[in-house]
Design a protein around this motif. Structure first.
Motif, mmCIF file in Angstrom:
data_model
loop_
_atom_site.group_PDB
_atom_site.id
_atom_site.type_symbol
_atom_site.label_atom_id
_atom_site.label_comp_id
_atom_site.label_asym_id
_atom_site.label_seq_id
_atom_site.Cartn_x
_atom_site.Cartn_y
_atom_site.Cartn_z
ATOM 1 N N GLU A 81 33.045 47.668 41.632
ATOM 2 C CA GLU A 81 34.500 47.770 41.756
ATOM 3 C C GLU A 81 35.222 46.633 41.071
ATOM 4 N N ASN A 82 34.554 45.538 40.817
ATOM 5 C CA ASN A 82 35.247 44.390 40.242
ATOM 6 C C ASN A 82 35.575 44.559 38.761
ATOM 7 N N VAL A 83 35.274 45.732 38.196
ATOM 8 C CA VAL A 83 35.855 46.039 36.886
ATOM 9 C C VAL A 83 37.383 46.043 37.003
ATOM 10 N N PHE A 84 37.899 46.407 38.178
ATOM 11 C CA PHE A 84 39.345 46.419 38.385
ATOM 12 C C PHE A 84 39.881 45.005 38.595
ATOM 13 N N PHE A 85 39.105 44.150 39.222
ATOM 14 C CA PHE A 85 39.421 42.719 39.332
ATOM 15 C C PHE A 85 39.592 42.139 37.927
ATOM 16 N N MET A 86 38.674 42.508 37.032
ATOM 17 C CA MET A 86 38.718 42.030 35.664
ATOM 18 C C MET A 86 39.945 42.573 34.926
ATOM 19 N N ASP A 87 40.235 43.851 35.152
ATOM 20 C CA ASP A 87 41.420 44.444 34.525
ATOM 21 C C ASP A 87 42.689 43.697 34.939
ATOM 22 N N GLN A 88 42.776 43.350 36.225
ATOM 23 C CA GLN A 88 43.982 42.672 36.697
ATOM 24 C C GLN A 88 44.109 41.259 36.116
ATOM 25 N N LEU A 89 42.992 40.578 35.931
ATOM 26 C CA LEU A 89 43.059 39.260 35.308
ATOM 27 C C LEU A 89 43.628 39.362 33.901
ATOM 28 N N ARG A 90 43.215 40.365 33.174
ATOM 29 C CA ARG A 90 43.706 40.513 31.795
ATOM 30 C C ARG A 90 45.177 40.930 31.756
ATOM 31 N N ARG A 91 45.633 41.651 32.809
ATOM 32 C CA ARG A 91 47.030 42.102 32.848
ATOM 33 C C ARG A 91 47.874 41.144 33.682
ATOM 34 N N ASN A 92 47.561 39.876 33.650
ATOM 35 C CA ASN A 92 48.276 38.918 34.483
ATOM 36 C C ASN A 92 49.736 38.800 34.058
ATOM 37 N N PRO A 93 50.636 38.572 35.035
ATOM 38 C CA PRO A 93 52.072 38.549 34.731
ATOM 39 C C PRO A 93 52.495 37.404 33.826
ATOM 40 N N ALA A 94 51.663 36.366 33.704
ATOM 41 C CA ALA A 94 52.006 35.256 32.813
ATOM 42 C C ALA A 94 51.697 35.572 31.360
ATOM 43 N N GLY A 95 50.973 36.670 31.134
ATOM 44 C CA GLY A 95 50.594 37.019 29.773
ATOM 45 C C GLY A 95 49.593 36.053 29.174
ATOM 46 N N THR A 111 33.318 35.999 52.757
ATOM 47 C CA THR A 111 33.816 34.774 52.121
ATOM 48 C C THR A 111 33.925 34.939 50.613
ATOM 49 N N ARG A 112 34.230 36.135 50.182
ATOM 50 C CA ARG A 112 34.343 36.480 48.762
ATOM 51 C C ARG A 112 35.454 37.513 48.618
ATOM 52 N N PRO A 113 35.890 37.783 47.392
ATOM 53 C CA PRO A 113 36.861 38.860 47.197
ATOM 54 C C PRO A 113 36.260 40.202 47.590
ATOM 55 N N ALA A 114 37.036 41.020 48.265
ATOM 56 C CA ALA A 114 36.574 42.357 48.636
ATOM 57 C C ALA A 114 36.538 43.267 47.417
ATOM 58 N N GLY A 115 35.648 44.256 47.469
ATOM 59 C CA GLY A 115 35.581 45.213 46.375
ATOM 60 C C GLY A 115 36.882 45.985 46.196
ATOM 61 N N GLY A 116 37.621 46.179 47.298
ATOM 62 C CA GLY A 116 38.869 46.926 47.221
ATOM 63 C C GLY A 116 40.098 46.081 47.000
ATOM 64 N N LEU A 117 39.919 44.811 46.650
ATOM 65 C CA LEU A 117 41.061 43.908 46.480
ATOM 66 C C LEU A 117 42.073 44.438 45.472
ATOM 67 N N HIS A 118 41.591 45.095 44.433
ATOM 68 C CA HIS A 118 42.493 45.586 43.392
ATOM 69 C C HIS A 118 43.510 46.587 43.921
ATOM 70 N N GLN A 119 43.227 47.177 45.080
ATOM 71 C CA GLN A 119 44.154 48.173 45.632
ATOM 72 C C GLN A 119 45.499 47.557 46.009
ATOM 73 N N VAL A 134 51.160 43.370 43.838
ATOM 74 C CA VAL A 134 50.518 42.058 43.957
ATOM 75 C C VAL A 134 49.298 41.998 43.040
ATOM 76 N N ASN A 135 49.196 40.931 42.256
ATOM 77 C CA ASN A 135 48.013 40.685 41.443
ATOM 78 C C ASN A 135 47.250 39.529 42.087
ATOM 79 N N ALA A 136 46.451 39.853 43.119
ATOM 80 C CA ALA A 136 45.737 38.822 43.879
ATOM 81 C C ALA A 136 44.682 38.092 43.050
ATOM 82 N N PRO A 137 43.910 38.772 42.181
ATOM 83 C CA PRO A 137 42.929 38.036 41.383
ATOM 84 C C PRO A 137 43.568 36.930 40.537
ATOM 85 N N TRP A 138 44.709 37.222 39.906
ATOM 86 C CA TRP A 138 45.343 36.209 39.062
ATOM 87 C C TRP A 138 45.895 35.071 39.907
#
Length: 375
Positions: free
Chosen positions: A15-29, A288-296, A302-306
């Protein structure tokens, strides 16, 4: 010009392919490059990464730390998000800082509390967070005694490993005889008590299980972002009731989650899960880690990974409140590309250039929630 951020995820969930997607689409560009390693050559995170390598198998935790330090030094990793061997890695935070890498993970004392569910339940109960009744069992006699006490109080008994993640090993005890009902349809978590007792008696080593009542829905997973000052920056509950999923900011879920995250110093991303025992929420598990569903949480704006990467780099995002709560939703499967078949069973050194993502046939990858995530 703002420099790129180099992030490494080791042997993480699909599921962390979505975590990765969100990092790349961060609001700071800001430019983000992602390195991924895994023991499974068909993990979609390898194809989703900018660079990827197979992980060596059979390393001790100490040897894995050395491997990780080498990766960080060689790859110029700014932020490392460790899943595999997290407890060993966080004990060497100073060594990673010396090579210029920030760990997106809690301190060792916080990780240690939640490695063992019995220790965790005792610790959170001591700070006033409700937990379900539980028994630690290591023998068939102890298992039978716990089940009979739970059933005598009107509960259905279940068990799971005292240490573990992702729902692996969870079973519900039934008094029904094993029959064709268990052999038709899909496999279920229900296991006849007699078969479980026989398996424990026949085992060469004692089991280490937590026996407890089957808790009721809704299940609420609270995703927390906590700073190194032990103060929550973000807490949002993701609700699960059958197939229906949603979000909540109700204090009956968030208040005990904050108490745990802040009280035990669960820095950076954690996931704290609750279910109902009677008419009140009780703790089910702490990750004690990011959940697989965090991207939801992206459905809540909210972009929690970034935000977590910013915090790891010392750029405090401040207290965050979702601008809105997204609509109810369901989780379904979808295709993700995989790498070409070029990895010979993870043996030997493979040039990084051979592992760069290239167009490949789309292969369905099951998307799961945090409680059923697969690494």
């Amino acid at each position: 010009m703002v420099s790129r951020v180099r992030v490494w995820l080791n042997r993480t969930y699909a599921e962390n392919v979505f975590f990765m997607d969100q990092l790349r689409r961060n609001p700071a560009g800001r430019a983000v490059e992602i390195h991924a390693t895994h023991g499974d050559p068909d993990s979609p995170v390898l194809a989703a990464a900018d660079t990827a390598e197979p992980e060596p198998e059979g390393l001790t935790p100490a040897a894995y730390v050395e491997y990780a330090l080498t990766q960080c030094r060689r790859r110029g990793i700014d932020v490392f998000v460790p899943r595999l061997h997290q407890s060993a890695i966080v004990r060497h935070r100073a060594d990673f800082e010396a090579v210029g890498t920030a760990l997106l993970a809690p301190p060792p004392q916080a990780v240690a509390v939640f490695l063992d569910k019995v220790v965790a339940y005792e610790a959170v109960q001591a700070i006033g967070v409700p937990v379900p009744p539980w028994w630690r069992v290591r023998s068939a006699d102890e298992l039978l005694a716990a089940v009979e006490e739970l059933e005598g109080a009107g509960h259905r008994a279940c068990f799971k490993p005292a240490s573990g993640a992702g729902g692996v090993g969870f079973r519900v005890i039934t008094r029904d005889r094993f029959s064709l009902a268990q052999l038709s349809g899909f496999p279920s978590p229900y296991v006849p008590l007699g078969l479980a007792l026989d398996a424990v008696r026949d085992a060469e080593e004692p089991v280490d299980w937590l026996v407890m009542p089957r808790l009721e829905q809704p299940e609420v997973s609270v995703d927390c972002l906590t700073g190194p000052d032990n103060r929550i920056r973000l807490a949002v509950g993701r609700t699960k009731n059958g197939r229906r999923r949603g979000f909540t900011l109700h204090e009956q879920w968030l208040e005990p989650a904050r108490r745990i995250a802040e009280g035990f110093g669960l820095h950076h991303l954690s996931n704290i899960q609750f279910r109902m025992f009677g008419d009140r929420p009780v703790l089910m598990d702490v990750n004690t880690r990011p959940a697989g569903g965090l991207h939801q949480l992206s459905l809540c704006g909210v972009n929690a990974p970034w935000a977590a990467v910013r915090l790891a780099l010392g750029d405090d995002p401040g207290e965050m409140t979702p601008p809105y709560l997204g609509p109810d939703y369901s989780v379904v499967s979808g295709p993700r590309p995989l790498l070409p078949v070029v990895l010979p069973q993870q043996r030997g050194e493979v040039p990084a250039s051979a592992l760069r993502a290239v167009p490949a046939p789309a292969v369905p990858v099951e998307r799961r929630t945090a409680t059923g995530a697969r690494p």
